[in-house]
Write a protein that holds these residues in place. Structure first.
Motif, PDB file in Angstrom:
ATOM      1  N   LEU A   1       9.517 -17.243 -37.214  1.00 16.83           N
ATOM      2  CA  LEU A   1       8.136 -17.917 -36.917  1.00 16.83           C
ATOM      3  C   LEU A   1       7.177 -16.794 -36.926  1.00 16.83           C
ATOM      4  CD1 LEU A   1       8.596 -20.144 -33.571  1.00 16.83           C
ATOM      5  CD2 LEU A   1       7.819 -20.872 -35.757  1.00 16.83           C
TER       6      LEU A   1
ATOM      7  N   MET B   1       5.335 -26.610 -31.066  1.00 16.40           N
ATOM      8  CA  MET B   1       6.653 -26.089 -31.511  1.00 16.40           C
ATOM      9  C   MET B   1       7.840 -27.155 -30.733  1.00 16.40           C
ATOM     10  SD  MET B   1       8.184 -23.883 -32.921  1.00 16.40           S
ATOM     11  CE  MET B   1       9.624 -24.663 -33.455  1.00 16.40           C
TER      12      MET B   1
ATOM     13  N   MET C   1       4.643 -28.040 -38.610  1.00 18.73           N
ATOM     14  CA  MET C   1       5.101 -26.488 -38.684  1.00 18.73           C
ATOM     15  C   MET C   1       3.920 -25.947 -39.527  1.00 18.73           C
ATOM     16  SD  MET C   1       7.375 -24.325 -37.981  1.00 18.73           S
ATOM     17  CE  MET C   1       8.927 -25.143 -37.504  1.00 18.73           C
TER      18      MET C   1
END
Length: 154
Positions: free
Chosen positions: A79, A104, A122
């Motif tokens: 990430l 998330m 995402m």
């Protein structure tokens, strides 16, 4: 004699409005999602080797803690490396979530059952189009939680 007590109505209302604007989502009802959130917050604030995050994973998973812990560390590193901007996380003591934290956890909950939805979330979270590597890390983490009897749900 004049009243010197502070007026709590305007300041309290402003503080509450500010808190719900910055942290619009309540904590998830799923205990497994709360475990993942706590560990993410600790690693996001204190680094991937945070001892409290590791202890939380050990407490939740027992002797099988290594796989979810290592995969969570890998996801957090992915990430950070892939994101085009900052990902807002709240302190561990907050009883509400940021939009990024909610996204998330939604990704972890959907990556196996609704992969296209997880992919769009995402991409929005990271601000990039190519999210396959990070999505694979999220899928591996979700599978690790599920394999140990702790699926993340939202």
């Amino acid at each position: 004699m004049t009243d010197t007590r502070p007026s709590s109505t305007p300041a309290s209302a402003n503080a509450l409005a500010s808190a719900t604007t910055l942290l619009p989502h309540p904590l998830p009802a799923c205990e497994n999602a709360r475990i993942a959130l706590f560990a993410m917050r600790r690693m996001g604030a204190n680094g991937l080797a945070d001892a409290r995050a590791a202890h939380t994973m050990f407490t939740a998973f027992g002797q099988s803690f290594r796989r979810p812990l290592v995969l969570l560390r890998a996801l957090m590193a992915d990430l950070a490396a892939t994101s085009a901007g900052t990902i807002a996380i709240a302190p561990c003591c907050c009883a509400r979530m940021t939009p990024a934290e909610s996204a998330m956890l939604s990704i972890l909950a959907r990556v196996e059952t609704a992969p296209e939805s997880a992919r769009y979330l995402m991409a929005d979270l990271l601000g990039v189009r190519r999210v396959d590597g990070v999505l694979a890390s999220a899928a591996a983490l979700a599978a690790a939680f599920a394999d140990e009897g702790r699926p993340v749900t939202m």
